[in-house]
Design a protein around this motif. Structure first.
Motif, PDB file in Angstrom:
ATOM      1  N   ALA A  77      -4.542   8.599   3.765  1.00 53.56           N
ATOM      2  CA  ALA A  77      -4.155   9.364   2.632  1.00 53.56           C
ATOM      3  C   ALA A  77      -4.546   8.417   1.412  1.00 53.56           C
ATOM      4  O   ALA A  77      -4.397   7.270   1.459  1.00 53.56           O
ATOM      5  CB  ALA A  77      -2.732   9.679   2.293  1.00 53.56           C
ATOM      6  N   PRO A  78      -5.062   9.205   0.415  1.00 51.60           N
ATOM      7  CA  PRO A  78      -5.463   8.583  -0.529  1.00 51.60           C
ATOM      8  C   PRO A  78      -4.095   7.492  -1.264  1.00 51.60           C
ATOM      9  O   PRO A  78      -3.088   8.106  -1.427  1.00 51.60           O
ATOM     10  CB  PRO A  78      -5.855   9.577  -1.887  1.00 51.60           C
ATOM     11  CG  PRO A  78      -6.327  10.548  -0.942  1.00 51.60           C
ATOM     12  CD  PRO A  78      -5.393  10.871   0.330  1.00 51.60           C
ATOM     13  N   SER A  79      -4.365   6.571  -1.693  1.00 53.77           N
ATOM     14  CA  SER A  79      -3.169   5.507  -1.879  1.00 53.77           C
ATOM     15  C   SER A  79      -3.634   4.577  -2.882  1.00 53.77           C
ATOM     16  O   SER A  79      -4.592   4.531  -3.653  1.00 53.77           O
ATOM     17  CB  SER A  79      -3.029   4.524  -0.684  1.00 53.77           C
ATOM     18  OG  SER A  79      -2.840   5.341   0.611  1.00 53.77           O
ATOM     19  N   LEU A 116       0.994  -1.203  -0.162  1.00 57.01           N
ATOM     20  CA  LEU A 116       0.008  -0.227   0.025  1.00 57.01           C
ATOM     21  C   LEU A 116       1.066   1.285   0.211  1.00 57.01           C
ATOM     22  O   LEU A 116       1.818   1.359   0.924  1.00 57.01           O
ATOM     23  CB  LEU A 116      -0.826  -0.035   1.220  1.00 57.01           C
ATOM     24  CG  LEU A 116      -1.945   1.225   1.081  1.00 57.01           C
ATOM     25  CD1 LEU A 116      -3.054   0.815   0.307  1.00 57.01           C
ATOM     26  CD2 LEU A 116      -2.465   1.121   2.582  1.00 57.01           C
ATOM     27  N   LYS A 117       0.772   2.171  -1.165  1.00 54.62           N
ATOM     28  CA  LYS A 117       1.559   3.163  -1.178  1.00 54.62           C
ATOM     29  C   LYS A 117       0.632   4.551  -1.189  1.00 54.62           C
ATOM     30  O   LYS A 117      -0.339   4.542  -1.899  1.00 54.62           O
ATOM     31  CB  LYS A 117       2.258   3.132  -2.453  1.00 54.62           C
ATOM     32  CG  LYS A 117       3.376   2.165  -2.215  1.00 54.62           C
ATOM     33  CD  LYS A 117       4.216   2.070  -3.760  1.00 54.62           C
ATOM     34  CE  LYS A 117       5.165   0.892  -3.784  1.00 54.62           C
ATOM     35  NZ  LYS A 117       5.820   0.860  -5.042  1.00 54.62           N
ATOM     36  N   THR A 118       1.127   5.471  -0.386  1.00 56.41           N
ATOM     37  CA  THR A 118       0.435   6.772  -0.893  1.00 56.41           C
ATOM     38  C   THR A 118       0.502   7.210  -2.143  1.00 56.41           C
ATOM     39  O   THR A 118       1.526   6.948  -2.908  1.00 56.41           O
ATOM     40  CB  THR A 118       0.944   7.928   0.168  1.00 56.41           C
ATOM     41  OG1 THR A 118       2.274   8.249  -0.011  1.00 56.41           O
ATOM     42  CG2 THR A 118       0.489   7.668   1.851  1.00 56.41           C
ATOM     43  N   ARG A 119      -0.630   7.962  -2.503  1.00 56.27           N
ATOM     44  CA  ARG A 119      -0.614   8.195  -4.057  1.00 56.27           C
ATOM     45  C   ARG A 119       0.490   9.606  -4.441  1.00 56.27           C
ATOM     46  O   ARG A 119       1.042   9.685  -5.397  1.00 56.27           O
ATOM     47  CB  ARG A 119      -1.911   8.807  -4.427  1.00 56.27           C
ATOM     48  CG  ARG A 119      -2.809   7.856  -4.623  1.00 56.27           C
ATOM     49  CD  ARG A 119      -4.214   8.224  -5.140  1.00 56.27           C
ATOM     50  NE  ARG A 119      -4.488   8.941  -6.166  1.00 56.27           N
ATOM     51  CZ  ARG A 119      -5.430   9.540  -6.826  1.00 56.27           C
ATOM     52  NH1 ARG A 119      -6.597   8.989  -6.437  1.00 56.27           N
ATOM     53  NH2 ARG A 119      -5.282  10.276  -7.810  1.00 56.27           N
ATOM     54  N   GLN A 158       4.826   3.800   2.411  1.00 54.29           N
ATOM     55  CA  GLN A 158       4.433   2.552   1.841  1.00 54.29           C
ATOM     56  C   GLN A 158       4.556   1.591   2.916  1.00 54.29           C
ATOM     57  O   GLN A 158       5.344   1.851   3.908  1.00 54.29           O
ATOM     58  CB  GLN A 158       5.187   2.235   0.676  1.00 54.29           C
ATOM     59  CG  GLN A 158       6.697   2.103   0.797  1.00 54.29           C
ATOM     60  CD  GLN A 158       7.450   1.731  -0.384  1.00 54.29           C
ATOM     61  OE1 GLN A 158       7.690   0.759  -0.619  1.00 54.29           O
ATOM     62  NE2 GLN A 158       7.664   2.899  -1.261  1.00 54.29           N
ATOM     63  N   VAL A 159       3.396   0.716   2.859  1.00 53.47           N
ATOM     64  CA  VAL A 159       3.370  -0.329   4.054  1.00 53.47           C
ATOM     65  C   VAL A 159       3.280  -1.763   3.202  1.00 53.47           C
ATOM     66  O   VAL A 159       2.306  -1.726   2.368  1.00 53.47           O
ATOM     67  CB  VAL A 159       2.348  -0.005   4.965  1.00 53.47           C
ATOM     68  CG1 VAL A 159       2.169  -1.312   6.002  1.00 53.47           C
ATOM     69  CG2 VAL A 159       2.371   1.162   5.626  1.00 53.47           C
ATOM     70  N   ARG A 160       4.006  -2.721   3.702  1.00 50.53           N
ATOM     71  CA  ARG A 160       3.626  -3.999   2.926  1.00 50.53           C
ATOM     72  C   ARG A 160       2.444  -4.771   3.785  1.00 50.53           C
ATOM     73  O   ARG A 160       2.403  -4.674   5.110  1.00 50.53           O
ATOM     74  CB  ARG A 160       4.982  -4.986   3.064  1.00 50.53           C
ATOM     75  CG  ARG A 160       6.089  -4.599   2.079  1.00 50.53           C
ATOM     76  CD  ARG A 160       7.173  -5.342   2.298  1.00 50.53           C
ATOM     77  NE  ARG A 160       8.301  -5.095   1.120  1.00 50.53           N
ATOM     78  CZ  ARG A 160       8.512  -6.164   0.036  1.00 50.53           C
ATOM     79  NH1 ARG A 160       7.523  -6.893  -0.071  1.00 50.53           N
ATOM     80  NH2 ARG A 160       9.347  -5.650  -0.686  1.00 50.53           N
ATOM     81  N   ILE A 161       1.537  -5.375   3.026  1.00 51.32           N
ATOM     82  CA  ILE A 161       0.602  -6.111   3.761  1.00 51.32           C
ATOM     83  C   ILE A 161       0.574  -7.769   3.380  1.00 51.32           C
ATOM     84  O   ILE A 161       0.872  -7.773   2.090  1.00 51.32           O
ATOM     85  CB  ILE A 161      -0.730  -5.605   3.534  1.00 51.32           C
ATOM     86  CG1 ILE A 161      -1.178  -5.501   2.082  1.00 51.32           C
ATOM     87  CG2 ILE A 161      -0.783  -4.401   4.076  1.00 51.32           C
ATOM     88  CD1 ILE A 161      -2.474  -5.054   1.867  1.00 51.32           C
ATOM     89  N   LYS A 162       0.359  -8.646   4.174  1.00 49.83           N
ATOM     90  CA  LYS A 162       0.559  -9.930   3.998  1.00 49.83           C
ATOM     91  C   LYS A 162      -1.076 -10.674   3.748  1.00 49.83           C
ATOM     92  O   LYS A 162      -0.907 -11.882   3.597  1.00 49.83           O
ATOM     93  CB  LYS A 162       1.470 -10.710   4.919  1.00 49.83           C
ATOM     94  CG  LYS A 162       2.960  -9.919   4.858  1.00 49.83           C
ATOM     95  CD  LYS A 162       3.936 -10.801   5.706  1.00 49.83           C
ATOM     96  CE  LYS A 162       5.258 -10.142   5.676  1.00 49.83           C
ATOM     97  NZ  LYS A 162       6.300 -10.786   6.425  1.00 49.83           N
ATOM     98  N   SER A 163      -1.800 -10.049   4.341  1.00 46.77           N
ATOM     99  CA  SER A 163      -3.194 -10.614   4.200  1.00 46.77           C
ATOM    100  C   SER A 163      -4.238  -9.573   4.554  1.00 46.77           C
ATOM    101  O   SER A 163      -4.036  -8.238   4.565  1.00 46.77           O
ATOM    102  CB  SER A 163      -3.255 -11.297   5.811  1.00 46.77           C
ATOM    103  OG  SER A 163      -3.321 -10.469   6.852  1.00 46.77           O
ATOM    104  N   ALA A 164      -5.433  -9.898   3.839  1.00 46.17           N
ATOM    105  CA  ALA A 164      -6.558  -8.827   3.973  1.00 46.17           C
ATOM    106  C   ALA A 164      -6.943  -8.118   5.106  1.00 46.17           C
ATOM    107  O   ALA A 164      -7.095  -6.897   5.310  1.00 46.17           O
ATOM    108  CB  ALA A 164      -7.918  -9.548   3.380  1.00 46.17           C
TER     109      ALA A 164
END
Length: 358
Positions: free
Chosen positions: A175-177, A144-147, A156-162
């Protein structure tokens, strides 16, 4: 427009290390640099003139532009209204279209994919109503990255699950991403293309890039990228530069996926001289900085061939404390940016370690 003669003034929006190296390159050609920056930086120390004022002060921006012959910029987050104000008084190169595209990750990816060029899977994330659609498009894992305004691993943040999407969005201040899918790349490459007013394009050799803590660590040429894929990478970068009607040096970062349907996937663009091109300062007769100045001033482009193999290593934070040993090391070109305080994650300089070309 004819080429600006020696003695002309290049206006540079931004006062950091890239502006510093652009000002030094301009001086080599007998051109002067006038820096406009909201915070005094290293570029002010080497430029012929400097204006320190907010980028939001459009009257000051226009007055600055009235006293130069052409305006360029050293970072992609120059406010669009600042570029527009400068454009009322002088040519701005690269133009505001490149800024608008590069400042918004969603706009950037939409623009590039619209050219038929592969990008990582992406989906807009603007709030709770967009979460389900984004996860359906990307899957349970991604980045997930900010626009806007993210760089060097920030925003930005890494995500590994919903289940991690909501807290990740909250950690970014809602923030819009953009949610991007993972790309299983072998390594990252970056293409530096310089495009002249005439539309002529030239390319520097493509380096192999490595990162440390989300920040570029090294760039090495030659890279292991196969010849046919290097040719395709140049074709992609040239197509983006042409579509933007670009003038100057453009950095195009790509993932190399040798086993993929598409071996090259564009990550992002940088409408400016690029950290991965700092090796050109010592391994080429004409560096990326000089070629950027040549392009925006309407001069003929310089040769982009390299005469040496090289590894560029960034000096980040306390790395700069090694300067006595680096200054004594054979085959090393040391470049320090004159920043007064070393902080974690702050780029303080770089070194180029040269080797005979293979």
């Amino acid at each position: 427009m004819s080429a600006l003669p020696p003695g002309s003034t290049i206006g540079i929006l931004g006062g950091g290390q890239l502006g510093r190296m652009l000002a030094l390159a301009a001086a080599r050609l007998g051109l002067k640099a006038h820096v406009y920056t909201d915070v005094p930086g290293g570029a002010c120390e080497v430029a012929a003139a400097a204006t320190v004022a907010p980028f939001e002060d459009t009257a000051r921006i226009r007055a600055f532009a009235e006293n130069v012959d052409v305006v360029t910029y050293e970072f992609e987050n120059v406010p669009l209204q600042a570029a527009a104000a400068a454009e009322l008084a002088a040519p701005v190169r690269p133009g505001s279209k490149a800024l608008a595209v590069a400042q918004d990750r969603l706009e950037e990816k939409t623009f590039i994919s619209g050219l038929g060029i592969p990008v990582a899977p992406f989906a807009a994330v603007d709030g709770e109503s967009s979460f389900d659609a984004a996860m359906c498009t990307i899957g349970p894992a991604g980045i997930l990255k900010t626009r806007r305004l993210g760089y060097d691993g920030k925003g930005q943040v890494r995500i590994k699950s919903a289940g991690e999407l909501v807290p990740a969005f909250e950690s970014l201040g809602r923030a819009p991403s953009v949610l991007e899918g993972f790309v299983p790349f072998a390594f990252e490459v970056s293409v530096l293309v310089v495009r002249a007013l005439s539309g002529e394009t030239r390319f520097y050799d493509i380096p192999l890039n490595t990162h440390r803590n989300g920040i570029l660590d090294t760039s090495t040429v030659p890279s292991p990228l196969p010849h046919e894929h290097a040719a395709r990478a140049r074709e992609i970068a040239g197509a983006i530069a042409t579509a933007l009607d670009y003038v100057g040096v453009l950095g195009v970062e790509m993932f190399y996926v040798p086993d993929g349907t598409e071996p090259l996937v564009v990550n992002e663009i940088a409408p400016r001289v690029h950290n991965s091109g700092h090796w050109t300062m010592d391994a080429c007769l004409v560096s990326q900085f000089e070629n950027h100045i040549r392009a925006v001033a309407g001069w003929p482009l310089g040769e982009t061939d390299r005469h040496s193999d090289v590894t560029m290593t960034n000096l980040i934070g306390d790395d700069v404390d090694q300067w006595p040993a680096l200054a004594a090391e054979a085959g090393v070109a040391l470049h320090l940016y004159g920043k007064p305080e070393a902080r974690p994650g702050r780029k303080m300089g770089h070194v180029n370690r040269l080797r005979p070309r293979r």
